[in-house]
Design an enzyme around this catalytic site. Structure first.
Site, PDB file in Angstrom:
ATOM      1  N   LYS A  81       2.701  -7.783  13.655  1.00 22.41           N
ATOM      2  CA  LYS A  81       1.473  -7.090  13.243  1.00 22.41           C
ATOM      3  C   LYS A  81       0.352  -7.658  14.094  1.00 22.41           C
ATOM      4  CE  LYS A  81      -1.308  -5.814   9.215  1.00 22.41           C
ATOM      5  NZ  LYS A  81      -1.570  -5.973   7.786  1.00 22.41           N
TER       6      LYS A  81
ATOM      7  N   THR B 273       2.357  -4.512   4.521  1.00 22.14           N
ATOM      8  CA  THR B 273       2.428  -4.703   5.977  1.00 22.14           C
ATOM      9  C   THR B 273       2.287  -6.154   6.411  1.00 22.14           C
ATOM     10  OG1 THR B 273       0.088  -4.170   6.098  1.00 22.14           O
ATOM     11  CG2 THR B 273       1.640  -2.400   6.624  1.00 22.14           C
ATOM     12  N   ASP B 274       1.590  -6.984   5.611  1.00 21.11           N
ATOM     13  CA  ASP B 274       1.268  -8.336   6.079  1.00 21.11           C
ATOM     14  C   ASP B 274       2.489  -9.123   6.547  1.00 21.11           C
ATOM     15  OD1 ASP B 274      -1.329  -7.847   5.616  1.00 21.11           O
ATOM     16  OD2 ASP B 274      -1.695  -9.628   4.381  1.00 21.11           O
TER      17      ASP B 274
ATOM     18  N   THR C 228       0.809  -1.223   0.000  1.00 23.04           N
ATOM     19  CA  THR C 228       0.000   0.000   0.000  1.00 23.04           C
ATOM     20  C   THR C 228       0.839   1.270   0.000  1.00 23.04           C
ATOM     21  OG1 THR C 228      -1.084  -1.313   1.676  1.00 23.04           O
ATOM     22  CG2 THR C 228      -2.197   0.632   0.987  1.00 23.04           C
TER      23      THR C 228
END
Lengths: 472, 422
Positions: free
Chosen positions: B238, B159-160, B83
């Site tokens: 995360k 981010t995952d 993103t």
């Protein structure tokens, strides 16, 4: 004034809040929540939209570079309003209401509804955009001055409410953010300032006919677009009150005329409606560069959704007069209120009691009880009303006892046996005694004494006939 | 007719003019009307479709080299996808691979006031699709830019699996003399509320403001847009699917905080500064990660021990696996036992995420310990997985077994602070 000669162009936009959960999450639509228990702050950036252009209205706001403080309540806001969770699918009930409204405006529903993000970086939308979807096009309403086109009907989410503001920070409350709104826009075919008011009234009536819209101050807003020959389109936002529409339009015309007379160029702006027909500058007009697709939500195919038929409030008023003998005033009151569904159910089941009695009870009884007894009976449910009407209809509770019975129901102390009628012979005997004991009292006083004795158990009309008979 | 063309669509009831938009999900024709709204028109209702104007050719700007300010540090921004800092082409719907310094500066103009910016597009993928070969590609790019004299590197990353990459880079660089900061974004950069710009600015501020080296992560500290934290590469996870502050240090605290409003830097730990760059880039793909649960199938253990050289078990509680009572569970125990006997490695971590595993508190833990399972202290399961892959890629089985429970890159904290659990 000759508005045609003036080159008068005017269109209105109506924003009506719906009585459902929020549009893209499961939060209830409480628009005036209690003291906030969530606090956070954000900054927003102007970003290039779908066409690669930064919108004029967005960059105007970005220049101010302010910090936005947000306040929210856990009862009415969740991570979705905080822009910390993606939106849930569009609220089905809100969409149904939107589609019903589209039919009432004779509009054509879009085959596949696409949710868009409308860039808004003044902080009123935590995400930096407002989600909006065009659901129907090419509708119209009939007015006293001809057909007015409704080119667009949109379903969108309400923005957050501004609380305070200074040069560096703006504070918003989030309870209102995400409440569903139907936006109905007319084209610029409105003939004159009074006609604008008529159109706004008619659109409002149609929206209320869905019976699932919010009521009260701030739940419906009118924006007016005005221009005259030589001027440009100005959008005036934030009318709360229909009555002020003609004055504000007249005010805007004379503002544009003055500028034109001085030879100045009229800029296309968004202005806010102030009291006394004045407007103040809010921001430049946003362009189409501010819209891009909401990629988190799938498009909606409305033909999959079954809709109930809806009767317009105006048609209902006529029918109530014709079928149930309600006077126009009473018919309007019932048709406009939430009690109209109860009214229709009650009248369908009743054999003896008539429309005016039921309508009068539903509309006036709560007010009368509040005034006389200072009791709020809004806790009486539709079913409780229907049961009471059934008892009255069957002669088990006298009509005259209705206020007394409603108070008892509201307090949870209702006992239908307490209203078992007094037999005619017993009543006659009692009246005879009272009349005999009080030979000098006038008719009214006797009446009062008897009604007090049989509080709510006897019909005043019957009592008065018996007294008259005995006094002969 | 192709996306971007101006078209006119006539239906039985209406006529719509607008720009044809891409649509890969349904068979309807999506048109962007003049007022900005997109609508979908079902092919069933279309009577006629007409091309009015071809899509205007996009003006390809020539990249003008940016002037360098000798007083400022130079930061290289590596883009890997996700993103952050990606540009969406709304007309084709794709994410464009054009990622130049001027694109980035257009997106985050403040960054050029902090440092001289160079960019390099290393990959363009969603992070869940990453393989070890991508880590190696990123490591090579870091090496290349470090050699060329950059003062620090920012890696834009999905981010995952950002923390997996961070851990892999931390292990791969045995010694490192520049800071490498992984930055992600939980809200896409096409929206006004995106966290991308602030995370980037804070990462640049950290590199510019302090003389340090090593691999770190820079993300929002909380839901407010007022501070970012620098997080350790091997001890961050995360912890939320969507919040800006999803990244939390586990069993330790953050390394530093950057105040976004006044750009002040606050250090919580002594900071390391290396003076050379050495790399061990190999990663073994013979490591598996298994999460135990109730009613677990024995076949999973059979599969793992047959296909891997090492297994990380994300056990329950203090590091339990279902290996003690019942015929099937005892069978699992025997499978692990013979796997280890034949040279396999079993690492024990906990799905509790917070806290340390323990080899002796319960007899069931002792049973695992007795057959040679290695208890990985307070190491995150994902970090243990990356560490084992790296160890097996570069060391013998014997060395791997010795190094696994040792603290090499801050992945183990032998003293847990009560304030680090929230």
């Amino acid at each position: 004034m000759d508005y045609e000669k003036l080159g008068f162009m005017c269109g209105i936009e109506i924003h009506q809040q719906l009585e459902t959960h929020k549009l893209y999450c499961e939060c209830p639509s409480i628009v005036h929540d209690k003291d906030p228990d969530i606090f956070f702050s954000r900054k927003l950036r102007a970003v290039a939209g779908e066409t690669g252009k930064v919108d004029a209205a967005a960059s105007h706001e970005k220049k101010k570079d302010r910090i936005f403080n947000y306040q929210a309540c856990t009862t009415s806001s969740c991570l979705v309003e905080m822009d910390e969770e993606p939106p849930h699918p569009m609220n089905k009930e809100a969409l149904e209401i939107g589609l019903q409204a589209a039919h009432l405006f004779n509009a054509k529903v879009i085959d596949e509804i696409q949710v868009m993000r409308k860039t808004v970086v003044d902080g009123s939308n935590v995400s930096g955009f407002q989600r909006t979807a065009l659901i129907a096009v090419d509708g119209y309403i009939d007015t006293s001055k001809g057909k007015i086109n409704i080119p667009l009907i949109c379903l969108e989410e309400e923005a957050a409410k501004k609380v305070t503001e200074d040069d560096k920070t703006v504070t918003f409350r989030l309870d209102r953010l995400g409440v569903p709104l139907i936006e109905v826009s007319t084209d610029a075919g409105i003939k004159d300032p009074d006609h604008a008011k008529e159109c706004a009234e008619k659109i409002g009536m149609i929206l209320r006919s869905t019976s699932r819209v919010k009521r009260g101050i701030g739940t419906i807003r009118q924006d007016v677009n005005v221009s005259i020959k030589g001027g440009v389109r100005t959008e005036i936002k934030g009318f709360q009150d229909l009555k002020s529409i003609p004055d504000i339009i007249i005010g805007e015309i004379s503002r544009q005329q003055k500028l034109l007379k001085k030879g100045e160029k009229v800029k296309s702006t968004v202005r806010k409606a102030e009291q006394g027909g004045k407007t103040v500058f809010l921001r430049p007009m946003p362009g189409s560069a501010r819209m891009y697709p909401e990629t988190d939500i799938l498009p909606v195919i409305p033909s999959d959704i079954a809709l109930d038929d809806i009767e317009l409030i105006d048609d209902k008023v006529k029918r109530y007069g014709k079928e149930f003998g309600l006077g126009e005033d009473l018919a309007k009151k019932v048709a406009k209120s939430a009690a109209s569904a109860t009214f229709e159910k009650a009248i369908e089941k009743s054999k003896v009691i008539k429309g005016p009695f039921i309508a009068e009870t539903l509309i006036s009884a709560p007010r009368e009880i509040r005034r006389k007894n200072d009791i709020d009976i809004s806790n009486v449910s539709e079913n409780q009303y229907l049961n009471l009407f059934a008892l009255i209809d069957a002669g088990k509770v006298p009509k005259g006892a209705i206020l007394d019975a409603l108070v008892a129901i509201s307090k949870g102390k209702f006992n239908k046996d307490a209203y078992k009628g007094v037999s005619q012979a017993e009543l006659k005997k009692s009246i005879a005694e009272i009349v005999k004991d009080n030979p000098d009292k006038p008719f009214g006083a006797l009446m009062g004494m008897i009604m007090a004795k049989f509080s709510g158990k006897v019909d005043g009309k019957v009592v008065s006939e018996i007294i008259k008979e005995q006094l002969k | 007719m192709k996306p971007g063309d101006t078209i006119k669509v006539r239906t039985k009831e209406n006529e719509f003019t607008g720009i044809l938009m891409p649509n890969e999900e349904t068979d309807s024709v999506i048109v962007k009307l003049d007022n900005g709204y997109n609508i979908g028109i079902s092919p069933k209702s279309i009577v006629k479709k007409e091309l009015l104007k071809n899509k205007p050719a996009s003006d390809t700007k020539k990249e003008t080299p940016l002037k360098k300010d000798p007083k400022k540090k130079t930061i290289t921004v590596l883009h890997t996808g996700g993103t952050i800092a990606s540009k969406v082409d709304y007309e084709t719907g794709g994410v464009t691979a054009h990622f130049t310094a001027s694109d980035l500066i257009q997106l985050v103009p403040e960054i050029k006031d902090i440092a001289n910016i160079e960019t390099d597009l290393v990959a363009n993928m969603m992070s869940e699709d990453m393989n070890f070969s991508d880590y190696q590609k990123i490591a090579k790019a870091i090496q290349r830019h470090a050699k060329a004299g950059t003062d620090g590197i920012i890696i834009g990353h999905g981010t995952d699996t950002l923390t997996y990459t961070a851990a892999a880079l931390a292990f791969m660089f045995e010694e490192i003399d520049i800071p490498v900061i992984l930055v992600g974004s939980q809200r896409s950069s096409d929206r006004g509320s995106s966290d991308a710009a602030m995370n980037l600015i804070c990462a640049a501020q950290f590199i510019s403001g302090i003389d340090t080296s090593g691999v770190y992560i820079c993300m929002h500290e909380n839901t407010d847009d007022d501070s970012c934290v620098i997080l350790p590469a091997t001890k961050t996870r995360k912890m939320h699917t969507s919040r800006r502050d999803a990244f939390k240090p586990v069993n330790c605290g953050p390394v530093a905080r950057i105040d976004y409003i006044d750009r002040k830097l606050e250090l919580f730990n002594d900071i390391y500064k290396g003076n050379k760059l050495t790399i061990k880039p190999e990663l073994s793909d013979k490591v598996g990660l298994i999460k135990t649960h109730t009613n677990m199938s024995t076949s999973l253990f059979e599969f793992a021990t047959k296909n891997y050289k090492a297994i990380v078990i994300e056990g329950t509680g203090l590091g339990h696996a279902p290996t003690s009572i019942g015929k099937e569970n005892l069978k699992k125990y025997e499978i692990l036992k013979s796997f280890i006997k034949k040279g396999g490695i079993v690492a024990i971590t906990s799905q509790c995420i917070y806290g340390r595993v323990h080899p002796t508190v319960y007899s069931n833990l002792r049973r695992l310990s007795n057959i040679g399972c290695i208890f990985c202290e307070d190491m995150l399961p994902e970090t243990a997985y990356i560490k084992l892959s790296w160890l097996l890629g570069n060391y013998s089985t014997k060395e791997t077994k010795e190094l696994l429970p040792k603290n090499l890159r801050g992945e183990i904290n032998f003293r847990l602070d009560p304030g680090d659990f929230y």
